[in-house]
Motif scaffolding. Structure first.
Motif, mmCIF file in Angstrom:
data_model
loop_
_atom_site.group_PDB
_atom_site.id
_atom_site.type_symbol
_atom_site.label_atom_id
_atom_site.label_comp_id
_atom_site.label_asym_id
_atom_site.label_seq_id
_atom_site.Cartn_x
_atom_site.Cartn_y
_atom_site.Cartn_z
ATOM 1 N N MET A 1 1.052 -1.269 0.251
ATOM 2 C CA MET A 1 -0.007 0.247 0.152
ATOM 3 C C MET A 1 0.658 1.388 -0.086
ATOM 4 S SD MET A 1 -2.942 1.409 0.007
ATOM 5 C CE MET A 1 -3.975 2.529 0.303
ATOM 6 N N ARG A 2 1.879 1.361 0.790
ATOM 7 C CA ARG A 2 2.857 2.775 0.994
ATOM 8 C C ARG A 2 3.565 3.205 -0.586
ATOM 9 N NH1 ARG A 2 8.522 3.032 2.441
ATOM 10 N NH2 ARG A 2 8.663 5.237 2.841
ATOM 11 N N ASP A 3 4.041 1.869 -1.119
ATOM 12 C CA ASP A 3 4.542 1.628 -2.205
ATOM 13 C C ASP A 3 3.471 2.459 -3.645
ATOM 14 O OD1 ASP A 3 7.188 0.995 -1.396
ATOM 15 O OD2 ASP A 3 7.124 -0.931 -2.397
ATOM 16 N N GLY A 4 1.910 1.732 -2.954
ATOM 17 C CA GLY A 4 1.493 2.087 -4.338
ATOM 18 C C GLY A 4 1.229 3.103 -4.280
ATOM 19 N N LEU A 5 1.167 4.662 -2.986
ATOM 20 C CA LEU A 5 0.790 5.819 -2.846
ATOM 21 C C LEU A 5 1.764 6.597 -2.912
ATOM 22 C CD1 LEU A 5 -1.251 5.495 0.149
ATOM 23 C CD2 LEU A 5 -2.262 6.068 -1.806
ATOM 24 N N LEU A 6 3.129 5.962 -3.049
ATOM 25 C CA LEU A 6 4.641 6.823 -3.502
ATOM 26 C C LEU A 6 4.499 7.168 -4.596
ATOM 27 C CD1 LEU A 6 7.467 8.018 -2.296
ATOM 28 C CD2 LEU A 6 8.132 5.791 -2.203
ATOM 29 N N ASP A 7 4.647 6.159 -5.357
ATOM 30 C CA ASP A 7 4.554 5.657 -6.818
ATOM 31 C C ASP A 7 3.557 6.637 -7.259
ATOM 32 O OD1 ASP A 7 6.377 3.826 -6.384
ATOM 33 O OD2 ASP A 7 5.793 1.859 -7.237
ATOM 34 N N LEU A 8 1.865 6.294 -6.953
ATOM 35 C CA LEU A 8 1.092 7.442 -7.575
ATOM 36 C C LEU A 8 2.092 9.207 -7.161
ATOM 37 C CD1 LEU A 8 -2.295 5.852 -6.694
ATOM 38 C CD2 LEU A 8 -1.580 6.043 -8.837
ATOM 39 N N TYR A 9 2.680 8.838 -5.729
ATOM 40 C CA TYR A 9 2.531 10.460 -6.128
ATOM 41 C C TYR A 9 4.442 10.960 -6.723
ATOM 42 C CZ TYR A 9 5.617 13.923 -3.061
ATOM 43 O OH TYR A 9 6.072 15.059 -2.698
ATOM 44 N N HIS A 10 4.881 9.939 -6.528
ATOM 45 C CA HIS A 10 6.127 10.152 -7.741
ATOM 46 C C HIS A 10 5.553 10.700 -9.777
ATOM 47 C CE1 HIS A 10 9.269 8.429 -5.113
ATOM 48 N NE2 HIS A 10 8.563 9.835 -4.914
#
Length: 315
Positions: A1-10
């Motif tokens: 979940m954290r990586d998914g949100l981070l990737d969307l942010y980037h």
């Protein structure tokens, strides 16, 4: 979940940079970058506070409110400018072959001696992409190293991440970088032994490695003084240079005062192969930090990493 949100942010940053980079008007592109920088300054309160704190530690009483605010906005602007620099469609750059390189003879001397060389760049000072394009245009073939957390100008986690990171953003940056470097080498976060063997091989082949002097990926970090406080940098480049006998050359793209920007290659830093290892590492890292600090203090608006001067993240 954290990586998914981070990737969307980037990915949001990636899309914005792509859109701005393809704006045909240079004036509109500059205005868009200014707008993004000012918006980020207003919205990123935590980053803004960290920038202001570190600027205050570096400049002391000379860091008045107006100057601190100007540097903070410029820090955001430098980030977005570097993001846009990755977009090949930007058409109003000064031709790389026309950029003057001061100190090129230092590098040429090392290659003539057959020792290989390490160009020591900064993660956050001025135009990192333009510096590499300039070296390539002058016939310098670089073997670029990046931390496993590298994602263009952005930093992420060492994990593979989502499809956006694995199949879109990271391949895009790596493909674009291959236009001006001979090879991209990744520094693993956890085990660097295999990567280290490749670095040694390249230097013994009389190649040029480009590494971050202010990186922070290492099992053991070393304390040095930088911008008014004690920080830690990774020792990898120094230990590699000491092992192979290759010189370290701090390299910086410096802004224009009253003319075009210049790429500066400082005289070599050569670790003593027989001295105490830890003392040699600290000495060489401090000399790099001093060279970087001299540029940052002269051109504080060109430094986009004010917010992580005292952080543990890095390339």
């Amino acid at each position: 979940m954290r990586d998914g949100l981070l990737d969307l942010y980037h990915f949001g940053h990636f899309v914005l940079a792509e859109a701005v980079g393809r704006v045909p008007s240079a004036a509109l592109r500059r205005a868009a970058i200014d707008g993004l920088a000012r918006s980020a300054y207003l919205l990123s309160r935590d980053k803004r506070r960290r920038i202001e704190r570190n600027v205050g530690r570096a400049f002391g009483e000379q860091a008045g409110p107006a100057r601190t605010r100007r540097i903070a906005i410029a820090c955001f602007r430098e980030f977005w400018q570097e993001m846009v620099e990755w977009v090949p469609a930007v058409g109003d750059r000064l031709p790389a072959a026309d950029i003057k390189i001061r100190g090129l003879a230092h590098l040429q001397g090392a290659l003539a001696a057959g020792t290989g060389a390490i160009l020591w760049e900064s993660n956050g000072f001025s135009r990192r992409v333009q510096a590499k394009r300039t070296l390539h245009a002058h016939g310098i073939q670089l073997h670029q190293t990046h931390g496993e957390t590298h994602l263009g100008v952005m930093w992420t986690t060492a994990e593979p991440g989502t499809w956006l990171r694995r199949r879109l953003m990271r391949p895009t940056y790596e493909r674009r970088e291959r236009a001006f470097v001979a090879e991209t080498l990744i520094i693993p976060v956890h085990s660097a032994m295999a990567a280290g063997r490749v670095y040694v091989k390249r230097l013994r082949e009389n190649k040029i490695l480009c590494m971050a002097g202010d990186g922070r990926i290492a099992r053991k970090l070393y304390p040095i003084e930088f911008l008014g406080q004690s920080v830690t940098f990774a020792p990898g480049a120094v230990k590699l240079a000491r092992l192979v006998g290759a010189p370290l050359f701090p390299v910086f793209w410096v802004p224009a005062d009253d003319g075009p920007p210049v790429l500066e290659i400082d005289p070599p830093i050569v670790p003593d192969p027989v001295g105490d290892v830890d003392a040699q590492v600290v000495d060489c890292l401090q000399r790099f930090a001093n060279a970087l600090q001299a540029r940052v203090m002269r051109w504080p608006e060109a430094y986009r990493n004010w917010h992580i001067v005292d952080d543990s993240a890095g390339d």
